[in-house]
Design a protein around this motif. Structure first.
Motif, mmCIF file in Angstrom:
data_model
loop_
_atom_site.group_PDB
_atom_site.id
_atom_site.type_symbol
_atom_site.label_atom_id
_atom_site.label_comp_id
_atom_site.label_asym_id
_atom_site.label_seq_id
_atom_site.Cartn_x
_atom_site.Cartn_y
_atom_site.Cartn_z
ATOM 1 N N ALA A 215 0.830 -1.201 0.000
ATOM 2 C CA ALA A 215 0.000 0.000 0.000
ATOM 3 C C ALA A 215 0.868 1.255 0.000
ATOM 4 O O ALA A 215 0.561 2.240 -0.691
ATOM 5 N N MET A 216 1.957 1.245 0.746
ATOM 6 C CA MET A 216 2.835 2.422 0.788
ATOM 7 C C MET A 216 3.504 2.673 -0.555
ATOM 8 O O MET A 216 3.791 3.812 -0.919
ATOM 9 N N ARG A 217 3.747 1.613 -1.318
ATOM 10 C CA ARG A 217 4.351 1.782 -2.648
ATOM 11 C C ARG A 217 3.404 2.577 -3.546
ATOM 12 O O ARG A 217 3.834 3.483 -4.296
ATOM 13 N N GLU A 218 2.100 2.265 -3.450
ATOM 14 C CA GLU A 218 1.113 3.004 -4.246
ATOM 15 C C GLU A 218 1.041 4.460 -3.794
ATOM 16 O O GLU A 218 0.982 5.375 -4.630
ATOM 17 N N TRP A 219 1.114 4.705 -2.491
ATOM 18 C CA TRP A 219 1.061 6.066 -1.980
ATOM 19 C C TRP A 219 2.282 6.862 -2.417
ATOM 20 O O TRP A 219 2.181 8.050 -2.740
ATOM 21 N N LEU A 220 3.461 6.203 -2.435
ATOM 22 C CA LEU A 220 4.674 6.902 -2.864
ATOM 23 C C LEU A 220 4.594 7.292 -4.332
ATOM 24 O O LEU A 220 5.059 8.372 -4.729
ATOM 25 N N GLU A 221 4.000 6.435 -5.137
ATOM 26 C CA GLU A 221 3.832 6.758 -6.557
ATOM 27 C C GLU A 221 2.952 7.999 -6.720
ATOM 28 O O GLU A 221 3.230 8.865 -7.573
ATOM 29 N N LEU A 222 1.892 8.090 -5.907
ATOM 30 C CA LEU A 222 1.039 9.282 -5.962
ATOM 31 C C LEU A 222 1.818 10.520 -5.515
ATOM 32 O O LEU A 222 1.678 11.606 -6.098
ATOM 33 N N ALA A 223 2.641 10.367 -4.456
ATOM 34 C CA ALA A 223 3.376 11.514 -3.923
ATOM 35 C C ALA A 223 4.425 12.027 -4.896
ATOM 36 O O ALA A 223 4.835 13.206 -4.821
ATOM 37 N N GLN A 224 4.901 11.185 -5.842
ATOM 38 C CA GLN A 224 5.929 11.615 -6.791
ATOM 39 C C GLN A 224 5.353 12.432 -7.938
ATOM 40 O O GLN A 224 6.105 13.040 -8.709
ATOM 41 N N ARG A 225 4.018 12.479 -8.066
ATOM 42 C CA ARG A 225 3.422 13.268 -9.139
ATOM 43 C C ARG A 225 3.625 14.755 -8.864
ATOM 44 O O ARG A 225 3.764 15.175 -7.720
ATOM 45 N N ARG A 226 3.620 15.542 -9.898
ATOM 46 C CA ARG A 226 3.862 16.971 -9.742
ATOM 47 C C ARG A 226 2.713 17.736 -10.399
ATOM 48 O O ARG A 226 2.601 17.735 -11.621
ATOM 49 N N PRO A 227 1.871 18.429 -9.631
ATOM 50 C CA PRO A 227 1.854 18.432 -8.157
ATOM 51 C C PRO A 227 1.234 17.153 -7.620
ATOM 52 O O PRO A 227 0.442 16.498 -8.317
ATOM 53 N N PRO A 228 1.551 16.794 -6.372
ATOM 54 C CA PRO A 228 0.939 15.594 -5.792
ATOM 55 C C PRO A 228 -0.556 15.804 -5.605
ATOM 56 O O PRO A 228 -0.994 16.887 -5.215
ATOM 57 N N PRO A 229 -1.371 14.791 -5.877
ATOM 58 C CA PRO A 229 -2.824 14.963 -5.762
ATOM 59 C C PRO A 229 -3.247 15.057 -4.290
ATOM 60 O O PRO A 229 -2.637 14.452 -3.404
ATOM 61 N N SER A 230 -4.309 15.804 -4.042
ATOM 62 C CA SER A 230 -4.878 15.858 -2.699
ATOM 63 C C SER A 230 -5.519 14.510 -2.384
ATOM 64 O O SER A 230 -6.136 13.884 -3.253
ATOM 65 N N LEU A 231 -5.376 14.078 -1.122
ATOM 66 C CA LEU A 231 -5.816 12.753 -0.712
ATOM 67 C C LEU A 231 -6.844 12.866 0.400
ATOM 68 O O LEU A 231 -6.663 13.646 1.329
ATOM 69 N N LEU A 232 -7.898 12.071 0.316
ATOM 70 C CA LEU A 232 -8.886 11.968 1.377
ATOM 71 C C LEU A 232 -8.883 10.523 1.875
ATOM 72 O O LEU A 232 -9.232 9.603 1.136
ATOM 73 N N LEU A 233 -8.452 10.329 3.128
ATOM 74 C CA LEU A 233 -8.363 8.998 3.714
ATOM 75 C C LEU A 233 -9.689 8.694 4.392
ATOM 76 O O LEU A 233 -10.105 9.416 5.301
ATOM 77 N N VAL A 234 -10.330 7.623 3.969
ATOM 78 C CA VAL A 234 -11.658 7.265 4.472
ATOM 79 C C VAL A 234 -11.562 5.929 5.197
ATOM 80 O O VAL A 234 -11.109 4.933 4.621
ATOM 81 N N GLY A 235 -11.976 5.920 6.447
ATOM 82 C CA GLY A 235 -11.946 4.691 7.232
ATOM 83 C C GLY A 235 -12.557 4.927 8.593
ATOM 84 O O GLY A 235 -12.674 6.064 9.056
ATOM 85 N N GLY A 236 -12.922 3.865 9.257
ATOM 86 C CA GLY A 236 -13.524 3.961 10.572
ATOM 87 C C GLY A 236 -12.513 4.347 11.635
ATOM 88 O O GLY A 236 -11.293 4.345 11.412
ATOM 89 N N THR A 237 -13.019 4.682 12.809
ATOM 90 C CA THR A 237 -12.156 5.023 13.937
ATOM 91 C C THR A 237 -11.302 3.823 14.312
ATOM 92 O O THR A 237 -11.827 2.745 14.577
ATOM 93 N N GLY A 238 -9.987 4.023 14.325
ATOM 94 C CA GLY A 238 -9.072 2.953 14.702
ATOM 95 C C GLY A 238 -8.426 2.237 13.533
ATOM 96 O O GLY A 238 -7.555 1.385 13.746
ATOM 97 N N THR A 239 -8.834 2.539 12.299
ATOM 98 C CA THR A 239 -8.219 1.857 11.154
ATOM 99 C C THR A 239 -6.824 2.380 10.853
ATOM 100 O O THR A 239 -6.079 1.740 10.098
#
Length: 769
Positions: A215-239
């Protein structure tokens, strides 16, 4: 200077927040006040202090010289007694009485052997040859400081909470290198309201993180984009939404260390509360937001703004922080990271669809319970935990967490338990928890009794009922019905999507309805303080139901209290007095086990016990008196007529309470006298309260009123028994180890007292009007 560091003095306030102040090594007349900060946690205070420290260094490279300590400092709180000053005929008079005041000072041993002592709250500083005389010096200084002051000056010296000192070395904390070159100092506004996570991610003090490398590999690929896309993390409390951001910051730092030419963003963390902190005038926080946008504009760094709902919440002027930040994110000028739950996302899609347009949604799923033992072992390994847990014990802990903490999801609730467990261990000692040990540890962690969570220990219904009856006199049937709810909870047969139990206690005033609620809280959670009591007479007016859903710093609404402690008992006292709007909220609480707070977030009630009390049906009962009562059907009929069918049908049990008999009141007298006899003032002196049978009967007769039940009894015992004893002990503090008789005036018991006890006797006469 390499072995010197700063010292921060923390003061805990009554609201739980902290003030941190740099301690100067020496003072001079022209020095500015030392840097200080105020926040909700040590981390927030230190972050704000770091901003002030860097500002000082920009103004003067040598500004920190007077704050660098070589000595190890410790804090100590002592009690000193002073003679307070009063005013008599407009003249100050020093009183003969001694008033104890608590005072905290810090001390450190100097190179020559003397001791440096400071009282940071009052900027006092002195050096003593021996630390043993510090108390005497402080007592003299305190008495001197109060001379000539008004009596209310004593309040300046009151002790608010814990005060302690920490060593701190923030210098060099942001020396991370990007592309082989030293980074420029962070912009001023970002430094004020945020903290840069990436450069700190590899520090030794960072928390242990267990993450999915794929999962972190996919996130790093997103972070390398210019500009990096805005991210909305969706999950329950404690995830682990916030932990995933920290994981991303660490992976970015590790990648930079491997390849200094790689282009990856920094991650700045802030929140809506920090953005508006200190912004008191119209337009100030909007100006700060515009400066944030200006400093982050096209820098290709991330701004982690925490909860999306806080970003969209209206400020006092009606606009929101999102009104300024989201358009900039939509245009690609800045990149945001925000988080929310699935329910909050659905609410935003209905009410604020435009707010979601800048974001790429990343869902974070909770791992299944079957995978948690492996993840918990990995987490302990990363933390180098000294506490080992047997594999069967791990599975048992996962079952406990899955069953009894449904307000939070895996893996967060499991990792929080492991963090707590590590803190309970003695330093340097290793130990292994076997299944029974694991259950006992979870019982201490949650407050739930071991007999209710462990399958190895039976808890029969009549045993639970007997525990309830210890504190509730004369209501055997009510205790039996309430014990059934506890038995169902232990068996795991309660509806997982509703509160553990919904009970309505119906009956006259003063017969034990509230006391049974307290006893349920003691039995189920081990502490009466786990009961949240709401007087419905305070929620009679239109609009008052909104107070139950309020959120924010310092607010103690129902939503805030249950969010902070989901394992609790909620008591709605005198339910029939509430406004119908409150009943609308109760439909969601009793039917679905949840409440939506003022920010649209769900508050989980599925692990609460909901109790309600009512006097409905009492007015039409038989004439009041000892033991007068009607059948349960009378209460049920009145309650059914008063409440809407959809609310009535959500109540598990309507438990009737009967009127008390004379024998019941006598037992309550014994219970209250037992509590009175165990007070510290009597135990400390070895004094024993002896109440004669005719005195007990006198208290029962005059402490019971048909319309008020046994409630006047406590007041009567305080007035007729404890108050005279208190007066006697105040006049004769030398009394120790003797019997204190309580008798009716003129009775045979009084006449039969030996002379030495006659002077110590408390006489019950005349009767109360």
């Amino acid at each position: 200077m390499s072995d010197k560091s700063l010292r921060v003095y923390f003061t805990t306030h009554h609201d739980g927040r902290l003030t941190g102040q740099l301690l100067p090594v020496w003072d001079s007349f022209f020095d500015k006040p030392p840097p200080s900060a105020y926040g909700a946690s040590e981390a927030e205070v230190l972050s704000l202090l770091e901003t002030r420290v860097r500002q000082l260094l920009r103004e003067d490279d040598a500004a920190l010289e007077r704050f660098l300590w070589e000595e190890d400092l410790e804090a100590r709180t002592i009690t000193v007694e002073i003679h307070p000053q009063t005013v008599h005929k407009k003249r100050p008079v020093i009183s003969q009485a001694l008033i104890p005041l608590r005072l905290t000072y810090v001390y450190g041993r100097m190179e020559g052997g003397a001791w440096r002592v400071r009282v940071p709250r009052f900027d006092w500083s002195f050096v003593v040859e021996e630390l043993s005389i510090a108390r005497d010096v402080l007592q003299i200084a305190l008495s001197t400081a109060l001379l000539g002051e008004k009596p209310k000056g004593l309040y300046d010296f009151r002790h608010e909470g814990e005060e302690y000192v920490r060593a701190w070395d923030p210098l060099g904390s942001r020396r991370e290198v990007r592309g082989g070159a030293r980074r420029e100092p962070p912009p001023e506004v970002l430094d004020q309201v945020g903290e840069e996570l990436t450069s700190r991610a590899l520090g030794s003090r960072q928390p242990a993180l267990v993450y999915d490398a794929e999962a972190m590999r996919e996130w790093l690929e997103l972070a390398q984009r210019r500009p990096p896309p805005s991210l909305l993390l969706v999950g329950g409390t404690g995830t682990g939404k916030t932990s995933h951001v920290s994981m991303l910051a660490r992976r970015i730092a590790e990648r930079r260390r491997e390849d200094k030419t790689v282009h990856l963003p920094d991650i700045w963390r802030t929140s809506a509360e920090r953005i508006v902190a200190g912004m008191v005038y119209l337009g100030m926080w909007q100006e700060r937001c515009l400066k944030l946008i200006d400093e982050l504009s096209h820098e290709e760094d991330y701004l982690f703004v925490d909860r999306l709902t806080s970003l969209l919440a209206p400020q006092p002027d009606g606009s929101s922080i999102g009104d300024l930040l989201l358009p900039a994110a939509m245009s690609g000028e800045i990149s945001l990271i925000a988080e929310c739950t699935e329910a909050e996302l659905e609410r935003c899609q209905r009410r604020f669809p435009e707010a979601l347009r800048p974001f790429r949604v990343l869902r974070i799923e909770s791992p299944p319970a079957s995978r948690m033992p492996e993840l918990m072992q990995r987490y302990q390994s990363v933390r180098r935990s000294r506490v080992g847990i047997h594999p069967v014990g791990l599975r048992q802990l996962v079952a406990h967490l899955d069953t009894f903490q449904r307000d939070s999801l895996f893996p967060g609730k499991a990792f929080r338990f492991l963090d707590w467990l590590e803190q309970q261990g003695e330093r340097g000692q290793s130990r292994t928890l076997y299944p029974r040990d694991a259950s006992e540890a979870y019982a201490r962690y949650s407050g739930l009794p071991l007999q209710l969570i462990s399958d190895e220990i039976p808890a029969e219904r009549h045993v639970l009922a007997a525990q309830l009856q210890k504190g509730v006199i004369g209501q055997e049937r009510a205790c039996e019905l309430a014990a059934g709810v506890l038995a169902r909870f232990k068996a795991g047969l309660n509806d997982p999507d509703k509160p553990v139990g919904t009970l309505l206690f119906a009956g006259p005033t003063g017969v034990g309805k509230t006391e049974l609620s307290k006893q349920l809280a003691r039995t189920l959670f081990g502490d009466e303080q786990r009961m949240i009591r709401l007087d419905m007479s305070e929620y009679m007016l239109p609009g008052s139901a909104q107070r139950l859903m309020e959120v924010g710093p310092g607010i103690t609404s129902l939503a805030e209290r249950v969010r902070q402690q989901p394992l609790s008992l909620v008591l709605f006292d005198e339910l029939e007095k509430a406004h119908p709007e409150v009943f609308d909220l109760l439909l969601g609480i009793l039917g679905e086990g949840r409440l939506t707070d003022g920010l649209g977030r769900l508050v989980d009630f599925r692990m609460t016990v909901v109790c309600m009390t009512s006097n409905l049906g009492v007015a039409h009962s038989e004439p009041a008196g000892f033991g007068a009562e009607r059948g349960a059907e009378d209460f049920t009929r009145a309650i059914r007529q008063a409440f809407r069918p959809e609310l009535f049908n959500r109540i598990d049990h309507i438990i009737p309470f009967r009127r008390l008999t004379e024998a019941d009141v006598l037992r309550i007298v014994d219970l209250e006298l037992e509590k009175a006899a165990s007070r510290a003032g009597l135990l400390r002196r070895g004094l024993k309260l002896v109440v004669e049978p005719d005195a007990r009967a006198w208290l029962a007769r005059h402490g019971y009123e048909p319309q008020l039940g046994a409630r006047p009894l406590k007041r009567l015992i305080e007035a007729k028994v404890m108050a005279p004893i208190a007066v006697r002990l105040a006049a004769h503090p030398e009394l120790e180890g003797v019997l204190l008789p309580v008798v009716v005036a003129g009775s045979a018991a009084e006449r039969g007292l030996r002379p030495e006890y006659r002077a110590l006797a408390t006489l019950l006469d005349p009767p109360v009007a």
